[in-house]
Design a protein around this motif. Structure first.
Motif, PDB file in Angstrom:
ATOM      1  N   PRO A   1       0.296  -0.774   0.336  1.00  0.00           N
ATOM      2  CA  PRO A   1       0.145  -0.116   0.205  1.00  0.00           C
ATOM      3  C   PRO A   1       0.734   1.445  -0.054  1.00  0.00           C
ATOM      4  N   VAL A   2       0.435   2.277  -0.706  1.00  0.00           N
ATOM      5  CA  VAL A   2       1.118   3.884  -0.881  1.00  0.00           C
ATOM      6  C   VAL A   2       0.983   4.230   1.286  1.00  0.00           C
ATOM      7  N   ARG A   3       2.156   4.751   0.805  1.00  0.00           N
ATOM      8  CA  ARG A   3       2.310   5.619   1.905  1.00  0.00           C
ATOM      9  C   ARG A   3       2.420   6.792   1.682  1.00  0.00           C
ATOM     10  N   VAL A   4       1.844   7.886   2.203  1.00  0.00           N
ATOM     11  CA  VAL A   4       2.049   9.704   2.553  1.00  0.00           C
ATOM     12  C   VAL A   4       2.640  10.199   3.554  1.00  0.00           C
ATOM     13  N   TRP A   5       3.457  11.318   3.267  1.00  0.00           N
ATOM     14  CA  TRP A   5       4.252  11.561   4.251  1.00  0.00           C
ATOM     15  C   TRP A   5       3.509  13.633   4.202  1.00  0.00           C
ATOM     16  N   ASP A   6       3.683  13.994   5.249  1.00  0.00           N
ATOM     17  CA  ASP A   6       3.583  15.960   5.914  1.00  0.00           C
ATOM     18  C   ASP A   6       4.839  16.335   4.924  1.00  0.00           C
ATOM     19  N   LEU A   7       5.682  16.938   3.691  1.00  0.00           N
ATOM     20  CA  LEU A   7       6.276  17.251   3.732  1.00  0.00           C
ATOM     21  C   LEU A   7       7.258  18.312   5.303  1.00  0.00           C
ATOM     22  N   SER A   8       6.550  19.000   5.769  1.00  0.00           N
ATOM     23  CA  SER A   8       5.943  20.390   6.612  1.00  0.00           C
ATOM     24  C   SER A   8       6.473  19.895   7.912  1.00  0.00           C
ATOM     25  N   SER A   9       6.342  18.282   8.054  1.00  0.00           N
ATOM     26  CA  SER A   9       6.076  17.569   9.126  1.00  0.00           C
ATOM     27  C   SER A   9       6.561  16.372   9.727  1.00  0.00           C
ATOM     28  N   GLY A  10       7.301  16.238   8.429  1.00  0.00           N
ATOM     29  CA  GLY A  10       7.616  14.748   8.258  1.00  0.00           C
ATOM     30  C   GLY A  10       6.971  13.624   9.067  1.00  0.00           C
ATOM     31  N   VAL A  11       5.450  13.661   9.343  1.00  0.00           N
ATOM     32  CA  VAL A  11       4.444  13.011   9.682  1.00  0.00           C
ATOM     33  C   VAL A  11       4.041  12.335   9.152  1.00  0.00           C
ATOM     34  N   GLU A  12       3.924  11.173   8.871  1.00  0.00           N
ATOM     35  CA  GLU A  12       2.978   9.801   7.974  1.00  0.00           C
ATOM     36  C   GLU A  12       1.133  10.522   8.047  1.00  0.00           C
ATOM     37  N   VAL A  13       0.825  10.898   7.074  1.00  0.00           N
ATOM     38  CA  VAL A  13      -0.620  10.837   6.537  1.00  0.00           C
ATOM     39  C   VAL A  13      -1.242   9.582   6.593  1.00  0.00           C
ATOM     40  N   PRO A  14      -2.211   9.084   7.201  1.00  0.00           N
ATOM     41  CA  PRO A  14      -3.048   8.249   7.329  1.00  0.00           C
ATOM     42  C   PRO A  14      -4.098   8.343   5.541  1.00  0.00           C
ATOM     43  N   VAL A  15      -3.805   6.709   4.664  1.00  0.00           N
ATOM     44  CA  VAL A  15      -4.448   7.096   3.785  1.00  0.00           C
ATOM     45  C   VAL A  15      -5.497   5.616   3.508  1.00  0.00           C
ATOM     46  N   PRO A  16      -6.162   5.283   2.120  1.00  0.00           N
ATOM     47  CA  PRO A  16      -6.710   3.810   2.503  1.00  0.00           C
ATOM     48  C   PRO A  16      -5.696   3.290   2.021  1.00  0.00           C
ATOM     49  N   ARG A  17      -5.735   1.690   1.685  1.00  0.00           N
ATOM     50  CA  ARG A  17      -4.822   1.073   1.513  1.00  0.00           C
ATOM     51  C   ARG A  17      -5.113   0.787   0.461  1.00  0.00           C
ATOM     52  N   ARG A  18      -4.272   0.882  -0.406  1.00  0.00           N
ATOM     53  CA  ARG A  18      -4.451   1.418  -2.077  1.00  0.00           C
ATOM     54  C   ARG A  18      -2.939   0.725  -2.769  1.00  0.00           C
ATOM     55  N   THR A  19      -2.095  -0.102  -3.318  1.00  0.00           N
ATOM     56  CA  THR A  19      -1.023  -0.803  -3.640  1.00  0.00           C
ATOM     57  C   THR A  19      -0.767   0.271  -4.842  1.00  0.00           C
ATOM     58  N   GLY A  20       0.945   0.713  -4.137  1.00  0.00           N
ATOM     59  CA  GLY A  20       1.541   2.560  -5.256  1.00  0.00           C
ATOM     60  C   GLY A  20       1.654   1.140  -6.910  1.00  0.00           C
ATOM     61  N   TRP A  21       3.082   2.266  -7.328  1.00  0.00           N
ATOM     62  CA  TRP A  21       3.019   1.602  -8.157  1.00  0.00           C
ATOM     63  C   TRP A  21       4.700   2.499  -8.398  1.00  0.00           C
ATOM     64  N   ASP A  22       5.085   2.325  -9.911  1.00  0.00           N
ATOM     65  CA  ASP A  22       6.859   3.427  -9.297  1.00  0.00           C
ATOM     66  C   ASP A  22       6.084   4.599 -10.860  1.00  0.00           C
ATOM     67  N   VAL A  23       4.719   4.400 -10.990  1.00  0.00           N
ATOM     68  CA  VAL A  23       4.809   6.146 -12.051  1.00  0.00           C
ATOM     69  C   VAL A  23       3.241   6.644 -11.014  1.00  0.00           C
ATOM     70  N   MET A  24       3.162   7.812 -10.201  1.00  0.00           N
ATOM     71  CA  MET A  24       2.200   8.459 -10.046  1.00  0.00           C
ATOM     72  C   MET A  24       2.753   9.795  -9.763  1.00  0.00           C
ATOM     73  N   ALA A  25       1.519  10.534  -9.318  1.00  0.00           N
ATOM     74  CA  ALA A  25       1.045  11.482  -9.666  1.00  0.00           C
ATOM     75  C   ALA A  25       0.598  12.401  -7.880  1.00  0.00           C
ATOM     76  N   VAL A  26       1.047  13.467  -7.649  1.00  0.00           N
ATOM     77  CA  VAL A  26      -0.115  14.312  -6.951  1.00  0.00           C
ATOM     78  C   VAL A  26      -0.432  15.407  -7.034  1.00  0.00           C
ATOM     79  N   SER A  27      -1.450  16.401  -7.014  1.00  0.00           N
ATOM     80  CA  SER A  27      -1.949  16.651  -7.839  1.00  0.00           C
ATOM     81  C   SER A  27      -1.365  18.359  -7.611  1.00  0.00           C
ATOM     82  N   PRO A  28      -1.174  19.282  -7.624  1.00  0.00           N
ATOM     83  CA  PRO A  28      -0.443  20.678  -7.493  1.00  0.00           C
ATOM     84  C   PRO A  28      -0.915  21.818  -6.389  1.00  0.00           C
TER      85      PRO A  28
END
Length: 368
Positions: free
Chosen positions: A158-185
């Motif tokens: 499952p993909v993992r997400v962090w807040d860059l300013s604090s370094g704290v992990e953000v809880p997200v739904p358990r969905r498989t990650g991949w080598d191709v991803m993008a975050v909206s602006p």
């Protein structure tokens, strides 16, 4: 290519793509990324740590980072932070956006993958984020204030997400990650490509599976439009899909020409959203009219190998590409500026005598 017939039956060929400025930033590359607005380029050679360069001048901004090759790179939205993961930890990293199913066997099962954060442009190390129970990382993506990583432990986790300013992990739904991803602006939406393509609303904490349909070979590249209202997805030999980011309805297709097949492994929108640039495993870079869904001119066949990254400058005047061949290319987007550069290369255009000799069927006119 421009070809014209000379007397005696000979054909002269002019490579118009030669007008694209080329700079060798590395003998070769395994990963590359542009900061938003193409303010900085990060390239990872296969035998050293990533290096930062100025895309405008091509000059290096300092020594390599950390001394370890990076298999995936991602800039934060403000361009001041670069995230990287070791090349050895990226499955099949030598093949951009390849379909993979296992981590690199060079890492032991007990090793933990790590994401490193660097200050830009000085290259100062900021923080290391260990990813527990992961032997490798398949991809990185950043946008807004968040960073997403795709851990691998035997297969994609499952993909993992962090807040860059604090370094704290953000809880997200358990969905498989991949080598191709993008975050909206704005950092509110994460899109994951590959065989288990997913769209995750990071604010609502919800996810949508297969948002781009049952694509057998998966999504090979993803880009959000500057305002986040549209998503472009590059496919294997099937062109580019354009989607409404809110409804996920297909808005159009950038279809390859008949008989031309290429994996679209790099995508970029112009700052005004009117143009889309695509890069393929063949090394071609191409421009498209986003509204008309049509190609603009001929492709630039300039890189000796896959295109790793694309970005428009903040003012939209130039498009930049970085390839696996280690070169940085710049293409002029402004028509008047492009015409001036062509005329400069041509030495001011044809004189009256040359015109009559080379283009006798057309009345003389000054073109430069």
């Amino acid at each position: 290519m421009l070809r014209y017939l000379l007397s005696g039956g000979r054909v002269a060929t002019v490579d118009t793509a030669a007008g694209a400025r080329s700079t060798a930033v590395s003998p070769s590359a395994v990963a590359a990324a542009f900061a938003p607005g193409a303010r900085t380029l990060a390239v990872s050679p296969p035998g050293a740590g990533p290096v930062l360069s100025d895309p405008v001048s091509g000059a290096r901004l300092g020594p390599s980072l950390g001394g370890t090759p990076a298999g995936a790179l991602a800039f934060a939205s403000d361009g001041r932070t670069l995230a990287s993961v070791p090349y050895a930890s990226v499955p099949h990293a030598s093949v951009p956006h390849a379909s993979v199913s296992r981590p690199d066997e060079a890492r032991g099962p007990g090793d933990a993958a790590t994401v490193s954060l660097w200050s830009v442009p000085d290259g100062r190390p900021l923080r290391r984020i260990p990813i527990a129970r992961a032997a490798s990382v398949g991809g990185l993506a950043a946008g807004g204030h968040v960073l997403a990583a795709a851990p691998v432990a035997g297969d994609y986790e499952p993909v993992r997400v962090w807040d860059l300013s604090s370094g704290v992990e953000v809880p997200v739904p358990r969905r498989t990650g991949w080598d191709v991803m993008a975050v909206s602006p704005d950092g509110r939406v994460l899109v994951v490509g590959g065989r288990d393509a997913t769209l995750i609303d990071l604010v609502a904490g919800t996810s949508t599976g297969r948002p781009f349909g049952p694509v057998l070979d998966g999504v090979r590249s993803i880009a959000f439009s500057p305002d986040g209202s549209a998503v472009a997805t590059g496919f294997h030999e099937a062109g580019v899909g354009l989607w409404d980011a809110r409804t996920l309805r297909r808005a159009g297709t950038l279809a390859p020409e008949k008989g031309r097949f290429d994996d679209v492994v790099a995508l970029a929108y112009s700052p005004d959203g009117r143009l889309i640039a695509t890069g393929g495993t063949s090394g071609e870079v191409r421009l498209w009219d986003a509204a008309a869904r049509s190609p603009l001119g001929l492709p630039y066949a300039v890189h000796a190998g896959p295109v790793l990254a694309l970005a428009f400058g903040a003012d939209g005047r130039y498009l930049y590409s970085a390839g696996k061949d280690g070169t940085l290319r710049r293409y002029t987007m402004d028509p008047q500026r492009a015409a001036a550069e062509v005329c400069a290369r041509a030495g001011g255009g044809l004189g009256d005598d040359d015109w009559r000799r080379l283009v006798p069927e057309t009345p003389y006119r000054k073109v430069c």
